[in-house]
Design an enzyme around this catalytic site. Structure first.
Site, short mmCIF file in Angstrom:
data_model
loop_
_atom_site.label_atom_id
_atom_site.label_comp_id
_atom_site.label_asym_id
_atom_site.label_seq_id
_atom_site.Cartn_x
_atom_site.Cartn_y
_atom_site.Cartn_z
N ASP A 1 0.81 -25.92 -3.32
CA ASP A 1 2.14 -26.54 -3.30
C ASP A 1 3.03 -26.10 -4.46
O ASP A 1 4.18 -26.54 -4.56
CB ASP A 1 2.00 -28.06 -3.31
CG ASP A 1 1.22 -28.60 -4.50
OD1 ASP A 1 1.04 -27.86 -5.49
OD2 ASP A 1 0.77 -29.76 -4.44
N ASP B 1 -8.74 -12.99 -12.83
CA ASP B 1 -7.30 -13.29 -12.92
C ASP B 1 -7.01 -14.30 -14.02
O ASP B 1 -5.84 -14.60 -14.28
CB ASP B 1 -6.77 -13.79 -11.57
CG ASP B 1 -7.51 -15.02 -11.07
OD1 ASP B 1 -8.71 -14.91 -10.77
OD2 ASP B 1 -6.89 -16.11 -10.99
N ASP C 1 -5.04 -19.97 -19.18
CA ASP C 1 -5.30 -20.79 -17.99
C ASP C 1 -6.33 -21.88 -18.26
O ASP C 1 -7.48 -21.80 -17.84
CB ASP C 1 -5.74 -19.92 -16.81
CG ASP C 1 -4.58 -19.14 -16.22
OD1 ASP C 1 -3.43 -19.43 -16.58
OD2 ASP C 1 -4.82 -18.25 -15.41
#
Length: 523
Positions: free
Chosen positions: A142, A269, A279
């Site tokens: 989303d 990634d 991250d």
């Protein structure tokens, strides 16, 4: 290559109007100079009724602001994505990668949008909004982030920086009551992240997977010219690039191990080309020491367990090497066995320093934590037996990792009466006594001075780390619109090596309920 990314881009919203927030720095194209093949230009998707959760003073200072900037409505509207200032050039980048050891194909910035590259007195900083809405790379997601995970990333980014661990930074969190569905309905947030670059191993894997050697070379040249110029002086600059990334990654992972940090999702990634922690998702710091601790509830196979992090990093570097291989294996030679063997050998040679660099960094950190000097003749592995027996003891006794190292600072090389604070962490006191006797022999061998050694150890063994229960407490308060605990915890974590008597409870053993906390890839 897939369809042109711009053709898939969400349309700009009329609500995202120009902002008047001024910037005390100039901007540069940065990643945008690579061209449209590497990204999609698009505007963030606005969120209703935004509010400030927090501004990190140290990160704000990197951009020439003080924390008071958070009181300006333009700052809030800009860093939640509702307004786009004239200095911004918002874009989302495309990359691919291996997730949990399996090729995942095209990924990309599924909810992150780079606003600009700021050229500041502290260096270049890419400013990125995480949770800023759908991009062409969102896949089935989303494009949003929730308050819970945004607080965790905000706090840990700044905590790691204060610990001296290479990391991306976090400028601010903005919240909105707009609902987001995860396991339950949560509220939205946008965390603003800073990094010299957010280029990942996966950016290189993407273009290698599409056999686009020109784009691969362009990306490698960008990294070399902007961040690793010494590689250009090497006869083989792309192999030098791989070697430099290997060395930086080795240093990073050794530092993670030393502070007891578990990343939780070391996909390719999620690996920074600059050797930064990037991250922050299902991360965690060790409480009771367990060498096989798995911090990510989604990691059912334990691929990213604490003890596996060095090996996983090396595996990821092999993926990067595979991606870079075409840069020193011309297409016309790709099918020639001898040429390919030589190219693979060159890649291995660039990766080989990883193990020695990791070992050197590992022993450097742990000698500092133990207050030991390197033995005469160089930084060899002569202290390995002492460390191995210590890790076995900590693992067997499930001793709190941070408390152990902090309390060990007060050990005397001659006086066992000072052992109680650290000795009491062990159920098997005799086992600790046996180990500390060997430790004292080592201390006396180098004529260690207790007072001086204690100060040195206190400077590298933190008293405060972002334990899961501390983050959870701040999150629970924040859900009630009380952000004082976020601010308070950030302030404590910004001085992790200081005693801070008023914050003593932040350094205590975790409460019983903390053992029931779980973090996962859901954020």
């Amino acid at each position: 290559m897939p369809d042109t990314p711009q053709s898939q881009a969400p349309q700009p919203s009329d609500a995202a109007t120009p902002a008047t927030l001024s910037a005390p720095w100039r901007t540069a194209p940065g990643f945008a100079e690579l061209g449209a093949q590497f990204f999609t230009r698009l505007r963030p998707t606005p969120l209703p009724a935004p509010y400030l959760v927090g501004v990190a003073p140290a990160a704000a200072a990197l951009l020439g602001w003080d924390a008071g900037i958070g009181s300006q409505q333009d700052f809030i509207e800009t860093f939640i994505g509702n307004q786009v200032p004239d200095w911004a050039d918002p874009l989302a980048t495309v990359y691919s990668g291996h997730q949990f050891g399996v090729w995942a194909g095209q990924l990309g910035d599924g909810r992150a949008i780079r606003l600009a590259q700021a050229e500041t007195a502290t260096g270049p900083w890419e400013i990125q909004l995480k949770g800023a809405g759908l991009t062409p790379y969102s896949r089935m997601a989303d494009g949003r982030a929730v308050l819970r995970s945004s607080i965790r990333e905000y706090l840990c980014s700044e905590a790691m920086a204060a610990l001296g661990v290479p990391t991306t930074r976090a400028l601010s969190i903005m919240g909105s009551d707009a609902p987001v569905r995860r396991e339950t309905i949560e509220t939205s947030a946008v965390v603003t992240r800073l990094s010299p670059t957010f280029i990942r191993f996966g950016h290189f894997e993407h273009f290698a997977a599409h056999d686009d050697v020109a784009a691969l070379r362009k990306l490698a040249d960008f990294v070399i010219d902007n961040f690793m110029p010494a590689c250009r002086d090497d006869a083989q600059p792309y192999q030098a690039l791989l070697r430099e990334v290997s060395l930086r990654t080795a240093d990073l992972i050794a530092h993670w191990q030393a502070v007891g940090f578990c990343h939780g999702v070391m996909n390719t990634d999620n690996m920074s080309i600059l050797g930064l922690t990037i991250d922050y998702g299902p991360f965690g710091f060790l409480d009771a020491f367990d060498a096989n601790h798995i911090c990510n509830h989604s990691d059912t196979q334990g691929r990213y367990a604490y003890s596996q992090q060095p090996q996983v990093a090396f595996w990821n570097l092999h993926c990067l090497a595979q991606a870079l291989l075409p840069l020193w294996l011309p297409p016309e030679d790709a099918d020639q066995e001898g040429a390919r063997d030589a190219a693979v050998a060159a890649a291995r040679a660039a990766l080989d320093p990883f193990r020695d660099r990791y070992a050197a960094a590992f022993f450097r950190h742990y000698r500092a934590k133990l207050g030991l000097r390197p033995p005469a003749g160089g930084d060899d592995k002569s202290d390995e037996p002492l460390l191995t027996s210590l890790f076995q003891l900590l693992h067997g006794q499930r001793v709190d990792y941070t408390l152990f190292w902090r309390k060990l600072c007060g050990i005397s090389s001659t006086d066992a009466s000072r052992d109680a604070p650290v000795r009491d962490l062990f159920l098997d006191r005799a086992a600790f006594d046996a180990w500390v006797a060997d430790y004292r022999v080592r201390l006396r061998a180098e004529q260690s001075h207790d007072a001086a050694r204690e100060l040195e150890m206190l400077a590298v063994n933190p008293k405060y780390v972002l334990r899961n229960h501390l983050a959870e407490t701040a999150i629970r308060h924040a859900r009630e619109k009380d952000f004082t605990e976020v601010d308070r915890l950030l302030a404590v974590l910004s001085r992790p090596f200081d005693e801070q008597p008023e914050a003593e409870h932040y350094a205590a053993l975790p409460p019983d309920w903390a053992s029931g906390l779980e973090v996962s890839c859901s954020s």
